[in-house]
Design a protein around this motif. Structure first.
Motif, mmCIF file in Angstrom:
data_model
loop_
_atom_site.group_PDB
_atom_site.id
_atom_site.type_symbol
_atom_site.label_atom_id
_atom_site.label_comp_id
_atom_site.label_asym_id
_atom_site.label_seq_id
_atom_site.Cartn_x
_atom_site.Cartn_y
_atom_site.Cartn_z
ATOM 1 N N LYS A 173 -2.967 -1.063 2.232
ATOM 2 C CA LYS A 173 -2.235 -0.068 1.442
ATOM 3 C C LYS A 173 -0.875 0.240 2.069
ATOM 4 N N ILE A 174 -0.881 0.477 3.381
ATOM 5 C CA ILE A 174 0.370 0.829 4.056
ATOM 6 C C ILE A 174 1.353 -0.322 3.995
ATOM 7 N N THR A 175 0.875 -1.536 4.254
ATOM 8 C CA THR A 175 1.764 -2.706 4.253
ATOM 9 C C THR A 175 2.358 -2.954 2.866
ATOM 10 N N ALA A 176 1.495 -2.992 1.859
ATOM 11 C CA ALA A 176 1.971 -3.288 0.504
ATOM 12 C C ALA A 176 2.896 -2.200 -0.007
ATOM 13 N N GLY B 1 3.886 4.088 1.937
ATOM 14 C CA GLY B 1 2.681 3.287 2.132
ATOM 15 C C GLY B 1 1.533 4.090 2.706
ATOM 16 N N THR B 2 1.844 4.979 3.655
ATOM 17 C CA THR B 2 0.800 5.811 4.260
ATOM 18 C C THR B 2 0.183 6.745 3.236
ATOM 19 N N LEU B 3 1.012 7.366 2.415
ATOM 20 C CA LEU B 3 0.492 8.274 1.397
ATOM 21 C C LEU B 3 -0.340 7.537 0.355
ATOM 22 N N MET B 4 0.037 6.322 0.025
ATOM 23 C CA MET B 4 -0.724 5.559 -0.963
ATOM 24 C C MET B 4 -2.095 5.145 -0.436
ATOM 25 N N SER B 5 -2.311 5.260 0.873
ATOM 26 C CA SER B 5 -3.625 4.915 1.433
ATOM 27 C C SER B 5 -4.630 6.043 1.300
ATOM 28 N N CYS B 6 -4.210 7.189 0.747
ATOM 29 C CA CYS B 6 -5.109 8.338 0.597
ATOM 30 C C CYS B 6 -6.226 7.992 -0.400
#
Length: 832
Positions: free
Chosen positions: A355-358, A377-382
Motif C-alpha cells: 500500500k505504501i509503495t504503490a 501511501g501510509t494513509l492508504m494502508s489504513c
C-alpha cells in the motif's frame, strides 16, 4: 416455566441463563458488558489518537476465548452459544445501517474534481496489494484452508480473489477521521487521500459483493444471474428510486430544513428493502445498505440531517456489538506455531509495504513532493473497520477459517494502529507549514526553516512602546482585528464594540455633536473642539466561525461541506457568519471578511492564534456572552481553556468581551424566551452614545489598553469615559493628563482617595454606579489586580469568588466584578 419468567428473580429466574422465550435479560447483560469495556479501552487509546474500532475489537478479543474465555464457565455463562444468533442479528442490522451511513459519506463529486490523481492513487494502491495478496493466498490455501475446512472448502480461485480484496481494501470512514484528527483535510495530502479513499471504497465493495455472489452460487450460470440481477438493481436504484427520493424530499421541504418524519420512514424502508433484495439474490445485505446510502439525496442538509438522527445509536450500540463479535471469534491461541506467525507477519508486511509503495509512487507521479507522497501511501494502508467487515463476511461465507480470520484481524489492528503515528512522523506541522509557504511562493525550498511550536514573533512596527502613552500625529496603519465567533447572541456585543473603533464621519465645527461627559452635561455647552483625526484610518475585521468537530459522521460531513457554496452548510450559508458580515457592510472605512473552520474544540485556541498570525492581526477579540439565567454558570472550562490557550500562543493582543447585558430590562426580556433576535435588538437602548469606565493602575496591560483607547476609541465623538486611577508613576500620570487635556469635555480623570482601604469594594461600587447611570463598557487590564492589591489592606476583604467565575483567567478584578453582579460589558485587555 412461563409463570416463573413472569415472576422474575423472585420466582427463580436466573437472568444469566439463556431462555429463547425471554432472551432480553441476558442480552442486556451482554450489551452492557461489551459497551462498557469498549468505552473503558477507548479512553487510553484515544490519547494515542487511535480510532474507536481498535478498542472495540480489542474488547471483543479480551471477552473471547483468547483471554477471558480461559475463566471457567465465563463464555458459557455470559456468551453461551445459544445466545449468539440474537447478538449476530442485532449486530448485522446495525451493520446494514452503518454501511448506509458509509454510502452517505461517499461524495462522488470529490472524486470527479480530482479524477486523475484520485484514480491513479486508488488504482495503484489496490492493484499491487491485490497481486501480492493473491500470491500469498496460494500458501495460505495449501497450508490452512483445506485442513481447516475439510467439509466444504471453496475453490482456490475464489479464495485468492477474496484474499486479494482483503489486502487491497482501504477503510475510508476511519481514514477520514484520522485526516480530521491530524488536521489534514484541507491539505494536498488530505484531498488526494480522501478522493482516492472514496474510489477505493466503491471498487472494494463491488469486488466483495462479486466474491460473495460467486461463493454462494452453486454453478456458473447461477453466478452470472446473480451478477446481472445485482447490476439491474443498481440501475433501478439510480434511475428510478433516486429521482423519486429527491422529488419526495423536495416536496416535503426536507432538502432545506432536514428530513421530516415521513422522509425518515421512507429512508428506512429503502435501506431495509435494498438490504433484503441483495440478501435474497445471494449478495450480502450490507451491500444493499451501502447502495441505499449512495442514492439518498446528498445536496443541502438532507443527508446530514438523516445522519444526525441515526448515527449515535449505530455507533454507540450496534457497531460495538459487531466488532466485539469479531473479537469473540478471534482466538489468538490458534496462532500456535512458527509457520502461523510467519504467515501473520508476512500478511502485515505485505499489506503495509504494498500500500505504501504503490500509493507513494502514484502520488509522486501526480506532482506531490516525496514526503507528501509517502504520507499518502501510509494513509492508504489504513484498514480499520471496513477491513473487519470484509473479514467477517469471509468468515460467515466459509471462505476464511477461524485461524486465517485471526491472522487477518491481527493484520487489520496492526495496520490501523500504525497509520496515525507514522503519518505524524512523516508529515509534521512544521513541514506542512513549510510546504504551504513554498507553494504560495513566500520562501524558496532550500531556505532554512525553523520549526517552532507557535508562529514566530514579529516586531510590531505599528505601535509606540508600551512604556508610556504619548501623542503621535503620524498616521496609523489599518487596525486588523480577528474576531472569534461562537454563538449568535455574541454578535450584538461584538458589533457595538467594533463600531467604536471606526472613526466618525467628518463634520464641520457647526455640525459637531454636543457629546460631553455625563457629569458636565448642563454645566457647559462648549462643543468638542478636537477635530476627528486620522480620517483615513481603516478597520479590517476577520470573523472566524469555529464549530466543534466531534467523532460523529455528521460532523465530518459538515466539515466537508463548508467549501461547497451551494450547500446550506457552507461558509456562505452559516447564519452567524452571515449576520456578522452583513452588519459590517453598512460601516464606512472598514472591510469585513469571514471564514469557518470545523475542528476539535481543544484546538480552538491554537487555530485562532495561528490564523491571527497569518492575517498579521493586531488583536484577537473573544466574546464571552451571557443572555439568560440558564447561562449563570457561563464561565465554563471550555472558555477558560480557549482564553488561556490564546494568552499562551497568540502573538498579538487578546481582548475578551465579557458581555453580561446592558441593563435589567434587556436581561429580563431575553430571559422570557432566550430569543437571539430579540436579544440583538435590545442592545440599542442607549443609541449611538457609549460611556467607558476604565480603572487604571499603570501596569503593562493597562498601558496598552490606554494606548489602544486613545488611538482607536477616544477620537470617536460618541464616546465618553471615566478613568479612575490609584497610585501610579509619573510617566503614567503624564500620559493620563495628556489624554484628558486632549478630550477634556468627554473624559473625566479621577484619582482614588488614598484613604480607601478596600479598593476592590470601591471599584465594585463605582462600576455599579457607572453602569446604572451611564456606562455600558468597563475596560480592565488583565494585570489590573496588581495595582488593586497594593492598596488593599487585607486580601480577606476582597469579595469571595464564587465557583462560576473564570478561575482567575481574566484577572482577580474581573472576577470580583462578575461575582459582585456587575452587568454591562467588561473588556479585559491582555497585551502581548
Amino acid at each position: 416455566m412461563t409463570a416463573s419468567n413472569q415472576a422474575g428473580v423472585f420466582g427463580g429466574l436466573n437472568p444469566t441463563a439463556y431462555n429463547a422465550s425471554n432472551p432480553l435479560p441476558l442480552f442486556i447483560i451482554q450489551v452492557v458488558i461489551i459497551v462498557v469495556i469498549c468505552r473503558l479501552l477507548h479512553y487510553p487509546l484515544s490519547l494515542l489518537r487511535q480510532p474507536r474500532v481498535i478498542a472495540e475489537v480489542i474488547g471483543g478479543v479480551l471477552l473471547g476465548p483468547s483471554v477471558m474465555g480461559h475463566i471457567p464457565n465465563f463464555n458459557n455463562t455470559i456468551f453461551p452459544s445459544a445466545s449468539m444468533p440474537l447478538i449476530t442479528l442485532v449486530a448485522n442490522i446495525g451493520l446494514v445501517f452503518f454501511l448506509f451511513l458509509v454510502g452517505l459519506e461517499v461524495d462522488i463529486s470529490l472524486v470527479l474534481k480530482n479524477l486523475r490523481t484520485a484514480g491513479s492513487v486508488a488504482l495503484a494502491s489496490m492493484a499491487l496489494p491485490f497481486g501480492l495478496g493473491v500470491a500469498v493466498s496460494y500458501g495460505l490455501y495449501r497450508t490452512y484452508h483445506v485442513a481447516d475446512n475439510v467439509t466444504s472448502p471453496v475453490s482456490f480461485g475464489l479464495y485468492a480473489l477474496f484474499i486479494g480484496v482483503a489486502m487491497a481494501i482501504t477503510a475510508f470512514p476511519v481514514l477520514a477521521r484520522i485526516l480530521t484528527e491530524l488536521k489534514l483535510l484541507s491539505t494536498n495530502v488530505g484531498t488526494v487521500v480522501l478522493s482516492a479513499g472514496v474510489s477505493n471504497d466503491i471498487v472494494g465493495w463491488v469486488l466483495l459483493a462479486l466474491t460473495v455472489a460467486l461463493v454462494n452460487a452453486s454453478s456458473g450460470i447461477v453466478a452470472l444471474w446473480v451478477v446481472l440481477v445485482s447490476c439491474g438493481w443498481i440501475i433501478f436504484l439510480l434511475l428510478i428510486v433516486k429521482p423519486i427520493f429527491r422529488y419526495a424530499a423536495r416536496r416535503s421541504g426536507s432538502l432545506d430544513t432536514g428530513p421530516t418524519q415521513f422522509m425518515m420512514v421512507f429512508t428506512f424502508v429503502v435501506v431495509l428493502v435494498s438490504a433484503f433484495f441483495t440478501s435474497i439474490i445471494g449478495v450480502h445485505p450490507i451491500f444493499g445498505g451501502f447502495l441505499a446510502g449512495i442514492v439518498v439525496p446528498h445536496e443541502r442538509v438532507f443527508a446530514v440531517g438523516v445522519t444526525e438522527k441515526i448515527e449515535d445509536i449505530i455507533s454507540l450500540l450496534f457497531l460495538p456489538l459487531y466488532f466485539a463479535l469479531s473479537g469473540l471469534q478471534t482466538n489468538l491461541g490458534l496462532l500456535d506455531n512458527g509457520i502461523t506467525w510467519g504467515y501473520t507477519i508476512a500478511i502485515i508486511v505485505i499489506a503495509m509495504v504494498t500500500k505504501i509503495t504503490a500509493g507513494t509512487l502514484a502520488a509522486k507521479v501526480n506532482g506531490l513532493l516525496w514526503r507528501e507522497s509517502l504520507t499518502v501511501g501510509t494513509l492508504m494502508s489504513c484498514k480499520g473497520l471496513v477491513e473487519l467487515i470484509v473479514l467477517n463476511v469471509g468468515l460467515q461465507a466459509g471462505i476464511l477459517s477461524q485461524r486465517v480470520f485471526t491472522m487477518f484481524v491481527v493484520m487489520a489492528l496492526a495496520c490501523t494502529f500504525l497509520t496515525t503515528p507514522l503519518t505524524t512522523l512523516l508529515y509534521p506541522a512544521w513541514y506542512q507549514k513549510k510546504v504551504a509557504l513554498w507553494r504560495r511562493g513566500d520562501i524558496n525550498w532550500n531556505d532554512p526553516f525553523v520549526d517552532v511550536p507557535t508562529v514566530p514573533y514579529r516586531a510590531d512596527t505599528r505601535r509606540p512602546s508600551a512604556e508610556t502613552v504619548r501623542e503621535d500625529t503620524a498616521p496609523l496603519a489599518p487596525l486588523k482585528v480577528l474576531v472569534m465567533l461562537t454563538r449568535l447572541e455574541s454578535i450584538s456585543g461584538i458589533t457595538v464594540f467594533l463600531r467604536l473603533l471606526i472613526p466618525n464621519r467628518g463634520y464641520t465645527s457647526s455640525e459637531q455633536a454636543q457629546t460631553i461627559h455625563p457629569s458636565r452635561r448642563g454645566a457647559s455647552e462648549k462643543a468638542d473642539s478636537i477635530s476627528i483625526a486620522r480620517q483615513s484610518d481603516a478597520l479590517m475585521i476577520h470573523g472566524l466561525k469555529l464549530e466543534e468537530l466531534t467523532d460523529r459522521t455528521s460532523a465530518l460531513m459538515r466539515a466537508s461541506s463548508i467549501e461547497d457554496e451551494d450547500n446550506p452548510l457552507s461558509l456562505r450559508k452559516d447564519p452567524i457568519l452571515q449576520s456578522f458580515v452583513s452588519v459590517g457592510k453598512f460601516w464606512d472605512r472598514s472591510r469585513i471578511t469571514g471564514a469557518k473552520a470545523i475542528i476539535p474544540d481543544h484546538e480552538f485556541a491554537e487555530y485562532t492564534a495561528s490564523k491571527a498570525a497569518d492575517l498579521d492581526s493586531d488583536m484577537v477579540v473573544v466574546p464571552w456572552t451571557v443572555t439568560n439565567a440558564a447561562d449563570s454558570d457561563f464561565l465554563t472550562s471550555k472558555m477558560v481553556r480557549i482564553v488561556k490557550g490564546l494568552y499562551e500562543s497568540a502573538t498579538c493582543d487578546v481582548v475578551v468581551l465579557l458581555d453580561r447585558g446592558f441593563d435589567d430590562a434587556a436581561v429580563e426580556h431575553v430571559n422570557e424566551g432566550n430569543n437571539a433576535a430579540n436579544w440583538m435588538f435590545t442592545r440599542g437602548g442607549r443609541g449611538e452614545r457609549h460611556h467607558i469606565l476604565f480603572p487604571f493602575f499603570g501596569n503593562k496591560d493597562d498601558l496598552e489598553a490606554l494606548k489602544f483607547l486613545k488611538e482607536r476609541v477616544f477620537g470617536n465623538k460618541d464616546v465618553t469615559a471615566t478613568i479612575v486611577h490609584g497610585s501610579i508613576d509619573t510617566d503614567s500620570h503624564d500620559s493620563l493628563l495628556s489624554i484628558t487635556s486632549a478630550y477634556s469635555e468627554r473624559i473625566l480623570l479621577e484619582s482614588i482617595d488614598s484613604n480607601v482601604t478596600d479598593l476592590s469594594q470601591y471599584l465594585l461600587r463605582k462600576a455599579k454606579q457607572e453602569i446604572q447611570s451611564s456606562s455600558d463598557f468597563i475596560v480592565l487590564g488583565r494585570e489590573a489586580v496588581g495595582g488593586a492589591r497594593t492598596q488593599s489592606s487585607s486580601s480577606s476583604s476582597l469579595p469571595v469568588v464564587v465557583e462560576s467565575t473564570p478561575l482567575n483567567i481574566l484577572g482577580d478584578l474581573a472576577d470580583r466584578l462578575v461575582a459582585g453582579g456587575v452587568l454591562g460589558t467588561i473588556i479585559v485587555y491582555r497585551a502581548k
